[in-house]
Motif scaffolding. Structure first.
Motif, PDB file in Angstrom:
ATOM      1  N   ARG A   5       0.837  -1.204   0.000  1.00 54.89           N
ATOM      2  CA  ARG A   5       0.000   0.000   0.000  1.00 54.89           C
ATOM      3  C   ARG A   5       0.870   1.252   0.000  1.00 54.89           C
ATOM      4  N   HIS A   6       1.997   1.203   0.725  1.00 55.47           N
ATOM      5  CA  HIS A   6       2.904   2.355   0.775  1.00 55.47           C
ATOM      6  C   HIS A   6       3.517   2.620  -0.596  1.00 55.47           C
ATOM      7  N   ASP A   7       3.942   1.556  -1.280  1.00 57.03           N
ATOM      8  CA  ASP A   7       4.533   1.725  -2.610  1.00 57.03           C
ATOM      9  C   ASP A   7       3.542   2.333  -3.585  1.00 57.03           C
ATOM     10  N   ARG A   8       2.298   1.866  -3.514  1.00 56.47           N
ATOM     11  CA  ARG A   8       1.286   2.398  -4.432  1.00 56.47           C
ATOM     12  C   ARG A   8       0.993   3.861  -4.148  1.00 56.47           C
ATOM     13  N   LEU A   9       1.021   4.238  -2.866  1.00 56.83           N
ATOM     14  CA  LEU A   9       0.793   5.634  -2.506  1.00 56.83           C
ATOM     15  C   LEU A   9       1.914   6.519  -3.047  1.00 56.83           C
ATOM     16  N   VAL A  10       3.168   6.054  -2.896  1.00 49.26           N
ATOM     17  CA  VAL A  10       4.303   6.820  -3.401  1.00 49.26           C
ATOM     18  C   VAL A  10       4.221   6.974  -4.910  1.00 49.26           C
ATOM     19  N   GLU A  11       3.890   5.905  -5.610  1.00 50.49           N
ATOM     20  CA  GLU A  11       3.782   5.971  -7.059  1.00 50.49           C
ATOM     21  C   GLU A  11       2.660   6.915  -7.488  1.00 50.49           C
ATOM     22  N   ASP A  12       1.557   6.876  -6.737  1.00 52.86           N
ATOM     23  CA  ASP A  12       0.428   7.750  -7.078  1.00 52.86           C
ATOM     24  C   ASP A  12       0.791   9.219  -6.895  1.00 52.86           C
ATOM     25  N   LEU A  13       1.481   9.508  -5.774  1.00 53.28           N
ATOM     26  CA  LEU A  13       1.889  10.892  -5.531  1.00 53.28           C
ATOM     27  C   LEU A  13       2.937  11.345  -6.536  1.00 53.28           C
ATOM     28  N   ALA A  14       3.888  10.462  -6.853  1.00 57.20           N
ATOM     29  CA  ALA A  14       4.936  10.818  -7.806  1.00 57.20           C
ATOM     30  C   ALA A  14       4.367  11.061  -9.194  1.00 57.20           C
ATOM     31  N   GLY A  15       3.309  10.346  -9.535  1.00 61.29           N
ATOM     32  CA  GLY A  15       2.711  10.514 -10.856  1.00 61.29           C
ATOM     33  C   GLY A  15       2.021  11.848 -11.026  1.00 61.29           C
ATOM     34  N   ARG A  16       1.674  12.499  -9.927  1.00 58.45           N
ATOM     35  CA  ARG A  16       0.999  13.804  -9.989  1.00 58.45           C
ATOM     36  C   ARG A  16       1.956  14.987  -9.938  1.00 58.45           C
ATOM     37  N   LEU A  17       3.231  14.694  -9.702  1.00 59.24           N
ATOM     38  CA  LEU A  17       4.191  15.796  -9.591  1.00 59.24           C
ATOM     39  C   LEU A  17       4.409  16.465 -10.937  1.00 59.24           C
ATOM     40  N   GLU A  18       4.547  17.780 -10.885  1.00 59.37           N
ATOM     41  CA  GLU A  18       4.851  18.548 -12.081  1.00 59.37           C
ATOM     42  C   GLU A  18       6.241  19.155 -11.943  1.00 59.37           C
ATOM     43  N   PRO A  19       6.965  19.243 -13.038  1.00 59.54           N
ATOM     44  CA  PRO A  19       8.318  19.821 -12.944  1.00 59.54           C
ATOM     45  C   PRO A  19       8.273  21.266 -12.463  1.00 59.54           C
ATOM     46  N   VAL A  20       9.206  21.611 -11.592  1.00 62.22           N
ATOM     47  CA  VAL A  20       9.286  22.959 -11.028  1.00 62.22           C
ATOM     48  C   VAL A  20      10.362  23.735 -11.775  1.00 62.22           C
ATOM     49  N   ARG A  21       9.993  24.884 -12.282  1.00 64.98           N
ATOM     50  CA  ARG A  21      10.965  25.710 -12.990  1.00 64.98           C
ATOM     51  C   ARG A  21      11.832  26.443 -11.976  1.00 64.98           C
ATOM     52  N   PRO A  22      13.132  26.241 -11.996  1.00 64.10           N
ATOM     53  CA  PRO A  22      13.996  26.907 -11.023  1.00 64.10           C
ATOM     54  C   PRO A  22      13.997  28.421 -11.226  1.00 64.10           C
ATOM     55  N   LEU A  23      14.193  29.123 -10.116  1.00 67.68           N
ATOM     56  CA  LEU A  23      14.265  30.578 -10.188  1.00 67.68           C
ATOM     57  C   LEU A  23      15.550  31.014 -10.878  1.00 67.68           C
ATOM     58  N   PRO A  24      15.511  32.121 -11.599  1.00 72.62           N
ATOM     59  CA  PRO A  24      16.762  32.673 -12.146  1.00 72.62           C
ATOM     60  C   PRO A  24      17.712  33.046 -11.013  1.00 72.62           C
ATOM     61  N   ARG A  25      18.973  33.194 -11.348  1.00 68.68           N
ATOM     62  CA  ARG A  25      19.963  33.576 -10.345  1.00 68.68           C
ATOM     63  C   ARG A  25      19.639  34.951  -9.756  1.00 68.68           C
ATOM     64  N   PRO A  26      20.041  35.190  -8.491  1.00 72.45           N
ATOM     65  CA  PRO A  26      19.781  36.498  -7.874  1.00 72.45           C
ATOM     66  C   PRO A  26      20.284  37.670  -8.705  1.00 72.45           C
ATOM     67  N   ALA A  27      21.436  37.510  -9.345  1.00 74.23           N
ATOM     68  CA  ALA A  27      21.985  38.603 -10.152  1.00 74.23           C
ATOM     69  C   ALA A  27      21.060  38.943 -11.315  1.00 74.23           C
ATOM     70  N   LEU A  28      20.474  37.920 -11.945  1.00 76.87           N
ATOM     71  CA  LEU A  28      19.586  38.167 -13.078  1.00 76.87           C
ATOM     72  C   LEU A  28      18.294  38.820 -12.612  1.00 76.87           C
ATOM     73  N   ARG A  29      17.745  38.343 -11.495  1.00 76.46           N
ATOM     74  CA  ARG A  29      16.500  38.944 -10.989  1.00 76.46           C
ATOM     75  C   ARG A  29      16.730  40.390 -10.552  1.00 76.46           C
ATOM     76  N   ALA A  30      17.883  40.642  -9.922  1.00 76.91           N
ATOM     77  CA  ALA A  30      18.203  42.021  -9.538  1.00 76.91           C
ATOM     78  C   ALA A  30      18.349  42.896 -10.775  1.00 76.91           C
ATOM     79  N   ALA A  31      18.983  42.358 -11.815  1.00 77.70           N
ATOM     80  CA  ALA A  31      19.165  43.132 -13.052  1.00 77.70           C
ATOM     81  C   ALA A  31      17.818  43.456 -13.691  1.00 77.70           C
ATOM     82  N   LEU A  32      16.897  42.513 -13.652  1.00 78.13           N
ATOM     83  CA  LEU A  32      15.566  42.765 -14.228  1.00 78.13           C
ATOM     84  C   LEU A  32      14.855  43.875 -13.459  1.00 78.13           C
ATOM     85  N   TRP A  33      14.965  43.848 -12.141  1.00 78.37           N
ATOM     86  CA  TRP A  33      14.297  44.888 -11.340  1.00 78.37           C
ATOM     87  C   TRP A  33      14.963  46.253 -11.576  1.00 78.37           C
TER      88      TRP A  33
END
Length: 217
Positions: A5-33
């Motif tokens: 049951r634990h394995d199936r729960l992990v697989e179910d949760l992992a199947g719903r994960l969406e890729p997270v886009r990493p934040l730009p570097r602090p220098a780039l975000r500061a430059a944009l501001w």
């Protein structure tokens, strides 16, 4: 291997994960501001008259104050974005200290200049309330923008990050004021600027800190 049951729960949760886009570097975000601040300054330059600017180009303290304010905005913005990333040292908060010292020191020299140099004879009267309005009108959109950009990072020290953001906003607003300031700096000007700067930093630290302490929707 028998599924549990634990394995199936992990697989179910992992199947719903969406890729997270990493934040730009602090220098780039500061430059944009900083780029957004430059855009605001460009728009203001097209709408407002730079009264007496040609008379002030030789005033070293004015340009030292402008350079200090600009460096404060840049370094404080970088420090704000750096401290918004979990795991980054809070010592980044010390980065804007030298620039802020230059900004504050050079700004104070404006009040002493009248003792050693004749004041400028400008054609239009100047009232401190106009500086107050300018600084507030520039600070509001820059504050909203930097807080919105910082919220994505969920900083672990929201009040420190927000205070650095406020310092960046205050430095940028004061720098943008220099070309449009219609008269010599006076004690009343310095007091108005100090009140606005303290208010911008304080409000960002309080309101911005609360916003940054909440995870974005």
């Amino acid at each position: 291997m028998m599924d549990t049951r634990h394995d199936r729960l992990v697989e179910d949760l992992a199947g719903r994960l969406e890729p997270v886009r990493p934040l730009p570097r602090p220098a780039l975000r500061a430059a944009l501001w900083i780029g957004a601040a430059v855009v605001i300054g460009t728009l203001l330059a097209s709408k407002l008259a730079m009264i007496g600017l040609e008379h002030r180009t030789g005033r070293a303290d004015l340009w030292l104050a402008a350079a200090g304010g600009a460096l404060t905005a840049i370094t404080a913005a970088y420090a704000a974005f750096a401290t918004s990333v979990p795991g980054r040292s809070p010592a980044w908060a010390l980065l804007p200290v030298p620039a802020a010292a230059l900004w504050i020191g050079a700004s104070g020299l404006g009040c002493l200049r009248a003792w050693v140099a004749p004041p400028l004879d400008l054609s239009e009267a100047h009232e401190p309330v106009s500086c107050f309005s300018f600084l507030v009108c520039v600070s509001v959109p820059l504050s909203l923008l930097i807080v919105a950009m910082l919220r994505r990072a969920c900083p672990l020290r929201p009040n420190l990050t927000a205070a650095l953001a406020g310092l960046a906003v205050a430095g940028a607003a004061a720098t943008l004021l220099v070309p449009f300031h219609p008269a010599e700096a006076t004690a009343s000007d310095l007091l108005v600027h100090a009140v606005v700067v303290a208010g911008v930093i304080g409000l960002n630290a309080l309101a911005g800190g609360r916003l940054l302490s909440k995870a974005p929707a």
